[in-house]
Design a protein around this motif. Sequence first.
Motif: not given
Length: 258
Positions: A18-26
């Motif tokens: 779930a944290p990846l929903l707000d992560a940037d591409r890097s």
Amino acid sequence: MQAETAYGPDWRDAAAYAPLLDADRSLFAWEWLRRDPNYCAAADRSLQARTGMADAAFAAEHFGLVALEPPRLAVPNGRPLWRSDVHPFVLPVDFCRAASSALDEVDMVQVQELARTIVEDGVEHLLLSDGLRSIRLDGPPGAFTGGPICLRYSIEGLIAAERPLLTLRRFLALCRTGHFSRSLHAREARARRWIIMLRAYDGLIADADQRRIAQELFRGSVAEPRWRTRESSVRSQVQRLVRSARWFAAGGYRSLLR
């Protein structure tokens, strides 16, 4: 096979991703890199002090990083510093002779909780990150330490200017407000798709077959004996997903950085 997933979550647990929903591409790129068994081996050797500094630096450069990051650190705990040759969103800076106004000075103390710096070959590399969004700058040693300073930003070209220009806008917004700009760090439109790819890859490494992946990620009805014919659309979807996941794992994730 299990060693390859030592740093991956249980692919069946959607909440773990779930944290990846707000992560940037890097940071999506980092999630792929930290699953690479070759990277894990190189990082583990270096972090356990079984290689010298020169070997560690060479290994980091090979994987597109300024320095090796522990592969166990998933988003939002990882802080990968990508090199500018693989991540063109790096903004080069230098010292100004003098600021025309105190308002033009940057006080890095205000963002020090977000900062990670590494000095390498006469360049100070700065990462500003909250674990989900990041800003990368390169400058001379001392550019990002100490009190208020005046920075000169180096941007050139036409097409080439667009990425560092976006980084500059993000950096200025962060310095003005102390927070990452929501409008300049918008949620990735394909985040959910990329998460499903990661889960599918983790499933493959955990020896799940395509039927099991389809059942877990798409539709429970594929548990039926003749799912390949009754659920042909789901079968095609999971086949495309698996192909994409394998491409990303084989280095295709670097396209996210460019």
